[in-house]
Design an enzyme around this catalytic site. Structure first.
Site, mmCIF file in Angstrom:
data_model
loop_
_atom_site.group_PDB
_atom_site.id
_atom_site.type_symbol
_atom_site.label_atom_id
_atom_site.label_comp_id
_atom_site.label_asym_id
_atom_site.label_seq_id
_atom_site.Cartn_x
_atom_site.Cartn_y
_atom_site.Cartn_z
ATOM 1 N N SER A 124 0.831 -1.201 0.000
ATOM 2 C CA SER A 124 0.000 0.000 0.000
ATOM 3 C C SER A 124 0.867 1.254 0.000
ATOM 4 C CB SER A 124 -0.846 -0.021 1.272
ATOM 5 O OG SER A 124 -1.429 1.228 1.485
ATOM 6 N N TYR A 149 -1.833 -1.294 10.951
ATOM 7 C CA TYR A 149 -2.104 -1.868 9.621
ATOM 8 C C TYR A 149 -0.946 -1.558 8.660
ATOM 9 C CZ TYR A 149 -3.690 -1.830 4.780
ATOM 10 O OH TYR A 149 -3.749 -2.000 3.418
ATOM 11 N N LYS A 153 2.135 -3.952 6.635
ATOM 12 C CA LYS A 153 2.558 -3.921 5.221
ATOM 13 C C LYS A 153 4.077 -3.732 5.127
ATOM 14 C CE LYS A 153 -1.419 -4.475 3.289
ATOM 15 N NZ LYS A 153 -1.734 -5.795 2.777
HETATM 16 P P1 NAD Z 1 -10.855 -7.069 1.235
HETATM 17 O O1 NAD Z 1 -11.055 -7.050 2.697
HETATM 18 O O2 NAD Z 1 -12.039 -6.864 0.363
HETATM 19 O O3 NAD Z 1 -10.131 -8.423 0.799
HETATM 20 C C1 NAD Z 1 -9.248 -9.125 1.642
HETATM 21 C C2 NAD Z 1 -9.735 -10.561 1.699
HETATM 22 O O4 NAD Z 1 -8.860 -11.312 2.530
HETATM 23 C C3 NAD Z 1 -11.146 -10.685 2.282
HETATM 24 O O5 NAD Z 1 -11.947 -11.432 1.387
HETATM 25 C C4 NAD Z 1 -10.929 -11.422 3.595
HETATM 26 O O6 NAD Z 1 -12.024 -12.264 3.913
HETATM 27 C C5 NAD Z 1 -9.655 -12.197 3.315
HETATM 28 N N1 NAD Z 1 -8.849 -12.537 4.492
HETATM 29 C C6 NAD Z 1 -8.412 -11.713 5.470
HETATM 30 N N2 NAD Z 1 -7.678 -12.405 6.355
HETATM 31 C C7 NAD Z 1 -7.618 -13.693 5.924
HETATM 32 C C8 NAD Z 1 -7.011 -14.877 6.401
HETATM 33 N N3 NAD Z 1 -6.322 -14.895 7.535
HETATM 34 N N4 NAD Z 1 -7.161 -16.016 5.710
HETATM 35 C C9 NAD Z 1 -7.887 -16.030 4.565
HETATM 36 N N5 NAD Z 1 -8.493 -14.947 4.061
HETATM 37 C C10 NAD Z 1 -8.362 -13.784 4.731
HETATM 38 O O7 NAD Z 1 -9.736 -5.984 0.895
HETATM 39 P P2 NAD Z 1 -9.245 -5.415 -0.508
HETATM 40 O O8 NAD Z 1 -9.628 -3.983 -0.565
HETATM 41 O O9 NAD Z 1 -9.633 -6.316 -1.599
HETATM 42 O O10 NAD Z 1 -7.684 -5.462 -0.268
HETATM 43 C C11 NAD Z 1 -6.873 -6.543 -0.694
HETATM 44 C C12 NAD Z 1 -5.460 -6.299 -0.234
HETATM 45 O O11 NAD Z 1 -5.000 -5.058 -0.735
HETATM 46 C C13 NAD Z 1 -5.317 -6.221 1.290
HETATM 47 O O12 NAD Z 1 -4.112 -6.860 1.661
HETATM 48 C C14 NAD Z 1 -5.240 -4.742 1.547
HETATM 49 O O13 NAD Z 1 -4.498 -4.460 2.717
HETATM 50 C C15 NAD Z 1 -4.503 -4.258 0.312
HETATM 51 N N6 NAD Z 1 -4.769 -2.849 0.020
HETATM 52 C C16 NAD Z 1 -6.053 -2.416 -0.107
HETATM 53 C C17 NAD Z 1 -6.318 -1.064 -0.352
HETATM 54 C C18 NAD Z 1 -7.738 -0.554 -0.438
HETATM 55 O O14 NAD Z 1 -7.945 0.652 -0.283
HETATM 56 N N7 NAD Z 1 -8.741 -1.390 -0.720
HETATM 57 C C19 NAD Z 1 -5.249 -0.162 -0.488
HETATM 58 C C20 NAD Z 1 -3.943 -0.639 -0.383
HETATM 59 C C21 NAD Z 1 -3.712 -1.989 -0.129
#
Ligand code: NAD
Ligand code: UDP
Length: 336
Positions: A124, A149, A153
């Protein structure tokens, strides 16, 4: 090519699963559905006409994870799974460290044990903290993140860098996302946050659909032209396509490489509201509130490295993000 998506039922994961399936990758998903619905997977299957293989599993379940790796020879892994709410992580740091770091340790151990060499990791822009220079390029100093958080990362990036240094056959692409938004153009998959949305775009769509009263704009006294914070909003389909580009990069055996995925354009909170209102001909109810702790005034990428080395750049505009986010919310007022 067999690609495993951890967290593939989530917002970015489901959009990436769709693009991978469309491009004839065999898609496998591990997700514990902590922040997602299996309906997202059914809809990706319907939209693509392809079958995805889904394992409902927590990455913390080491033995079951090893069994999946034992029974399937994956060519690459995209590691989306993680908890992602910065404010929640301040209140529950242990849950974040346990889930995000623990899950990654188990995943890396399984990859090592079963000879899987290729990994793309969802990092991120939060790792840049308060940037000294704009736009932000990948070699900008990484200082400290504003939340537990963000620190997960940072730690995972370091962990992956250390295991790559110890094993020259590993290939890792770190993708630092800027601000994802929007939804697939069908309006059938999109962002469906649990509870009160933390992010701007789902908050706007929920206010517009009537499930929340008004957006609070977090501060209008920042040193920016209209006083509200500036971010780099990237359409989730462009972001998903960035992962396909990263997989191609892995096939060139790059070792460890890092890319920012954003558009290079900054938009203020008020500009996002105006773009949403203009594109969708709907009023967004909002009030100006206090600054949110941890927010930086401005954050947008220099997209050059991804453009040159991944032959990837975002194609969609802020208006596309607003239109597609609204189409998804209108079609699915209560999410999945
Ligand atoms: P999201 O919460 O929609 O997707 C993450 C998924 O991981 C979820 O479906 C959740 O059920 C699953 N999960 C969490 N812990 C788990 C575990 N221990 N075992 C199995 N499954 C697990 O989030 P997103 O927005 O799709 O983000 C995806 C990735 O991108 C994340 O790592 C997030 O930190 C990163 N990210 C997101 C953003 C944003 O703004 N959406 C920005 C930067 C980085
Ligand atoms: N924001 C806001 N009100 C909200 C949510 C977000 O004003 O209810 C602002 C926030 O201050 C930031 C921008 O919108 O300037 C994007 O915030 P988001 O949480 O979506 O992403 P972040 O950049 O914090 O990762």
């Amino acid at each position: 090519m067999k690609v495993l998506l951890t967290g593939g039922a989530g917002y970015i994961g489901s959009h990436t699963a769709l693009e991978l399936a469309k491009n004839n990758f065999e898609v496998y998903i591990i997700d514990n559905l902590a922040n997602s619905s299996i309906e997202a997977i059914f809809r990706v299957e319907k939209l693509t006409g392809k079958k995805l293989t889904f394992f409902e599993l927590d990455l913390l379940e080491r033995e079951a994870l090893n069994d999946i790796f034992d029974q399937n020879q994956f060519d690459a892994v995209i590691h989306f799974a993680g908890l992602k709410a910065a404010a929640e992580s301040v209140a529950q740091p242990l849950a974040y460290y346990r889930n995000n770091i623990g899950g990654t340790l188990n995943l890396c151990a399984a990859m090592g044990r079963f000879g899987v060499k290729n990994l793309v990791f969802s990092s991120s822009a939060t790792v840049y903290g308060n940037p000294e220079q704009l736009p932000i390029s990948e070699d900008a100093p990484i200082t400290d993140a504003a939340s537990p958080y963000g620190r997960t990362k940072l730690m995972i990036e370091k962990l992956l860098s250390d295991i790559c240094a110890a094993d020259s056959t590993l290939n890792v692409v770190l993708l630092r996302y800027f601000n994802p938004g929007g939804a697939h153009e069908s309006g059938d998959i999109g962002e469906d946050p649990n509870g009160i949305p933390n992010n701007l775009l789902p908050y706007i769509t929920q206010c517009t659909v009537g499930s929340r009263k008004a957006l609070t704009v977090f501060g209008d006294d920042y040193p920016t032209p209209d006083g509200t914070c500036i971010r780099d909003y990237i359409h989730v389909v462009d972001l998903a396509l960035g992962h396909l580009a990263a997989i191609s990069k892995l096939q060139q055996n790059p070792g460890l490489v890092t890319y920012n995925l954003g558009t290079g354009r900054g938009s203020s909170v008020l500009e996002v509201i105006q773009a949403f209102e203009r594109t969708n001909e709907r009023k967004v109810p909002y009030v100006i509130g206090l600054r949110r702790p941890g927010d930086v005034a401005e954050c947008y990428t220099d997209p050059t490295k991804a453009k040159i080395e991944l032959a990837w750049q975002a194609q969609r505009t802020l208006e596309d993000i607003c239109r597609d986010a609204w189409r998804w919310q209108k079609k699915n007022p209560e999410g999945y």
